[in-house]
Design a protein around this motif. Structure first.
Motif, short mmCIF file in Angstrom:
data_model
loop_
_atom_site.label_atom_id
_atom_site.label_comp_id
_atom_site.label_asym_id
_atom_site.label_seq_id
_atom_site.Cartn_x
_atom_site.Cartn_y
_atom_site.Cartn_z
N THR A 343 0.81 -1.22 0.00
CA THR A 343 0.00 0.00 0.00
C THR A 343 0.84 1.27 0.00
OG1 THR A 343 -0.19 -0.07 2.42
CG2 THR A 343 -1.92 -1.15 1.16
N GLY A 344 2.16 1.13 -0.17
CA GLY A 344 3.02 2.28 -0.30
C GLY A 344 3.25 3.04 1.00
N PHE A 345 3.88 4.19 0.87
CA PHE A 345 4.23 4.96 2.06
C PHE A 345 2.99 5.52 2.76
CE2 PHE A 345 4.14 8.11 -1.32
CZ PHE A 345 3.55 9.23 -0.72
N ILE A 346 1.92 5.74 2.00
CA ILE A 346 0.68 6.23 2.62
C ILE A 346 0.09 5.15 3.53
CG2 ILE A 346 -1.67 7.04 2.20
CD1 ILE A 346 -0.71 8.24 -0.42
N GLY A 347 0.02 3.93 3.02
CA GLY A 347 -0.50 2.83 3.82
C GLY A 347 0.36 2.56 5.04
N LEU A 348 1.68 2.63 4.87
CA LEU A 348 2.58 2.40 6.00
C LEU A 348 2.38 3.46 7.07
CD1 LEU A 348 4.95 0.91 7.32
CD2 LEU A 348 6.50 2.38 5.99
N PHE A 349 2.25 4.71 6.66
CA PHE A 349 2.04 5.80 7.61
C PHE A 349 0.74 5.60 8.39
CE2 PHE A 349 0.34 10.12 8.47
CZ PHE A 349 1.33 10.56 9.36
N CYS A 350 -0.33 5.22 7.70
CA CYS A 350 -1.62 5.01 8.35
C CYS A 350 -1.57 3.81 9.30
CB CYS A 350 -2.72 4.81 7.31
SG CYS A 350 -3.07 6.27 6.30
N PHE A 351 -0.86 2.76 8.88
CA PHE A 351 -0.75 1.58 9.73
C PHE A 351 0.00 1.90 11.02
CE2 PHE A 351 1.51 -2.36 10.98
CZ PHE A 351 0.41 -3.19 11.20
N ILE A 352 1.07 2.67 10.90
CA ILE A 352 1.84 3.06 12.09
C ILE A 352 0.98 3.92 13.02
CG2 ILE A 352 3.80 4.44 12.88
CD1 ILE A 352 5.32 3.47 10.38
N LEU A 353 0.24 4.87 12.44
CA LEU A 353 -0.66 5.69 13.26
C LEU A 353 -1.69 4.82 13.97
CD1 LEU A 353 -1.48 8.82 11.05
CD2 LEU A 353 0.01 8.70 13.06
N LEU A 354 -2.20 3.80 13.28
CA LEU A 354 -3.23 2.93 13.83
C LEU A 354 -2.75 2.22 15.09
CD1 LEU A 354 -6.03 1.64 13.56
CD2 LEU A 354 -5.02 -0.04 12.00
N ILE A 355 -1.46 1.96 15.18
CA ILE A 355 -0.91 1.28 16.36
C ILE A 355 -0.49 2.29 17.43
CG2 ILE A 355 0.89 -0.27 17.20
CD1 ILE A 355 1.07 -1.43 14.38
N PHE A 356 0.24 3.33 17.03
CA PHE A 356 0.91 4.17 18.02
C PHE A 356 0.02 5.26 18.62
CE2 PHE A 356 4.47 2.13 15.95
CZ PHE A 356 5.28 1.82 17.03
N VAL A 357 -0.94 5.76 17.89
CA VAL A 357 -1.86 6.74 18.49
C VAL A 357 -2.65 6.13 19.65
CG1 VAL A 357 -3.89 8.19 18.07
CG2 VAL A 357 -1.98 8.23 16.45
N PRO A 358 -3.22 4.92 19.48
CA PRO A 358 -3.90 4.29 20.63
C PRO A 358 -2.96 3.98 21.80
CG PRO A 358 -4.67 3.30 18.59
CD PRO A 358 -3.51 4.17 18.24
N ILE A 359 -1.68 3.66 21.52
CA ILE A 359 -0.74 3.42 22.61
C ILE A 359 -0.60 4.67 23.48
CG2 ILE A 359 1.69 3.04 23.18
CD1 ILE A 359 1.86 1.15 20.80
N VAL A 360 -0.40 5.81 22.83
CA VAL A 360 -0.29 7.08 23.56
C VAL A 360 -1.59 7.37 24.33
CG1 VAL A 360 0.01 9.57 23.33
CG2 VAL A 360 1.41 8.02 21.95
N ALA A 361 -2.72 7.15 23.66
CA ALA A 361 -4.01 7.42 24.30
C ALA A 361 -4.24 6.51 25.51
CB ALA A 361 -5.13 7.23 23.28
N ALA A 362 -3.80 5.25 25.41
CA ALA A 362 -3.99 4.30 26.52
C ALA A 362 -3.26 4.76 27.77
CB ALA A 362 -3.51 2.91 26.09
N PHE A 363 -2.01 5.18 27.62
CA PHE A 363 -1.25 5.59 28.80
C PHE A 363 -1.67 6.97 29.30
CE2 PHE A 363 1.69 2.40 26.89
CZ PHE A 363 1.56 1.47 27.92
N LYS A 364 -2.11 7.81 28.39
CA LYS A 364 -2.66 9.11 28.81
C LYS A 364 -3.91 8.89 29.65
CE LYS A 364 -4.41 13.51 27.02
NZ LYS A 364 -4.73 14.29 25.80
N PHE A 365 -4.77 7.97 29.21
CA PHE A 365 -5.99 7.66 29.96
C PHE A 365 -5.63 7.08 31.33
CE2 PHE A 365 -9.28 4.76 31.38
CZ PHE A 365 -10.46 5.42 31.10
N ALA A 366 -4.67 6.16 31.36
CA ALA A 366 -4.31 5.48 32.60
C ALA A 366 -3.72 6.43 33.63
CB ALA A 366 -3.33 4.35 32.30
#
Length: 451
Positions: A343-366
């Motif tokens: 899916t190219g660099f666009i797909g890679l960027f979106c996939f990384i966001l899909l993992i790392f944005v929730p990680i940040v949100a999880a610890f911010k919530f906690a």
């Protein structure tokens, strides 16, 4: 039979809707099913194909719907909320858009559409999970489903191990797939077990998860599980230490130590018949092929296309991938490289966001409210996603529907917790303003309870 299966799944939507409407007992059972179904859909044939390309070498074999899709649709329809405002929705839609965009660069757009469709069902499950987890019992019931799912797989793993199987795979078809799936039940279970004495079922999730990991004999799964358990214990203790957590942490580390010899024995059995050196060289060859594809096709070759392009355009041969069916029919064992190639660099960027944005949100919530016990579950989700991100460097199964369903459930639980907290804060603010208004109208201070 295919059309019978499709009819059953489609007509189950109104049945699920009615059951969800009737009473809380039925709703609890269906919430439980959301966590349980990903572990049994394939084994119990709870899916149907609108379009089926069973022999296609890519990760997605057609336009497929499952019983979980039907249940998720019923939950979303019943909720009457606009799911577009849920956290992380925009990121998932962006990733779906990247997969859809890759169709323009695909030699076979229809098969690339298969993957975009799969991501659409993943979004549906995410919305349903988030809706469920806005209720008080929702997260608990979904976690119960995950625990029972991994416990069932542990039972199959034990049976397979006793039958002489070196790498037990449960009903998942491959030990690596089961190993990645284990993360989504193990860490939330351990987090809840450390947080409260009332949590009895999560104990089974921890034990079953460790059994599956030990008997699966996957190097990456075993190593990352140890890292994940220790990371979760550390973060949970730092967030809010307690005697309960200390006790569970000590017991957990002892159990982990006891499981280590079993895992080592399984690895020794595995390596007695196969070479680690050959496996490592093969993985490096896959990576070389994927990097060459990405350099030549920065916009991607089309989702669901890696195996075909790597072979027909000579990338596997130039990279030194050996010529046998097992190697030439498998994608690169690195999800980031696979997503980039397809899916190219666009797909890679979106996939990384899909993992790392929730990680940040999880610890911010906690950490934003250390007195909230739901924060412990958020820590479990955060650790799950961290281990998922690390495991993605060694496996490609993250693009299969089973793992993506589980990823949607994990992120959906987090989104529901975030929405639940926002609703509580809004309710508290409304109550405070009402009290202030009543006070100003009466001209007297509001009565308060004395302590």
């Amino acid at each position: 039979m295919r059309f019978v299966a499709l009819a059953v799944i489609i007509f189950s939507v109104p049945i699920f809707f009615i059951l969800l409407q009737q009473n809380a007992k039925y709703r609890r059972y269906l919430y439980f099913a959301v966590g349980f179904l990903p572990f049994v859909i394939s084994a119990w044939n709870l899916d149907g194909a609108i379009i089926s390309w069973a022999t296609w070498p890519g990760q997605t074999k057609g336009v497929i719907i499952t019983m979980l899709d039907a249940l998720a649709l019923a939950v979303v329809i019943r909720s009457r909320r606009s799911p577009l405002f849920f956290p992380f929705t925009a990121i998932i839609i962006a990733y779906i858009g990247a997969a859809a965009l890759s169709m323009a660069f695909s030699n076979n757009p229809q098969t690339s559409f298969f993957y975009a469709w799969q991501l659409g069902t993943v979004l549906l499950v995410f919305w349903a999970t988030a809706n469920i987890c806005m209720t008080e019992d929702g997260p608990k019931m979904i976690i119960a489903g995950l625990v029972c799912g991994i416990t069932l797989q542990a039972g199959y793993s034990v049976s397979q191990k006793l039958s002489g199987v070196i790498q037990a795979s449960g009903t998942m078809g491959h030990q690596n797939l089961l190993g990645v799936a284990t993360h989504f039940a193990l860490y939330p279970s351990l987090a809840l077990l450390m947080a409260t004495k009332k949590a009895k079922l999560p104990l089974f999730g921890v034990i079953a998860g460790l059994v599956v990991v030990a008997f699966g004999a996957s190097r990456a799964t075993i190593g990352l599980t140890g890292i994940g358990v220790m990371l979760l214990i550390f973060l949970s203790m730092v967030r809010k230490p307690s005697a309960r957590k200390t006790k569970v942490a000590v017991i957990g580390l002892v159990v982990l130590a006891l499981a280590t010899p079993v895992a080592i024995s399984s690895l020794q059995q595995r390596f007695s018949i196969s070479s680690t050196e050959g496996s490592n060289k093969e993985r490096e060859a896959f990576k070389r092929a994927a990097r060459m594809i990405f350099v030549d096709h920065p916009m991607g070759i089309g989702a669901n296309q890696y195996v075909i392009i790597a072979n027909t355009e000579g990338y596997s041969q130039k990279a030194g991938v050996i010529w046998n069916r097992g190697s030439r029919s498998a994608p690169v064992h690195n999800t980031y490289l696979l997503v980039a190639a397809e899916t190219g660099f666009i797909g890679l960027f979106c996939f990384i966001l899909l993992i790392f944005v929730p990680i940040v949100a999880a610890f911010k919530f906690a950490w934003s409210n250390r007195g909230d016990p739901k924060g412990d579950l958020a820590v479990g989700i955060g650790v799950t996603l961290i281990i998922f991100a690390l495991h993605s460097f060694y496996e490609w199964v993250m693009v299969t529907w089973v793992i993506q369903y589980l990823l949607a459930i994990a992120i959906g639980i987090l989104a529901g917790l975030i929405m639940q907290r926002k609703a509580s804060k809004r309710a508290a603010l409304v109550a405070k303003r009402r009290q202030q208004k009543e006070t100003s109208e009466s001209g007297e201070p509001a009565l308060t309870k004395s302590t």
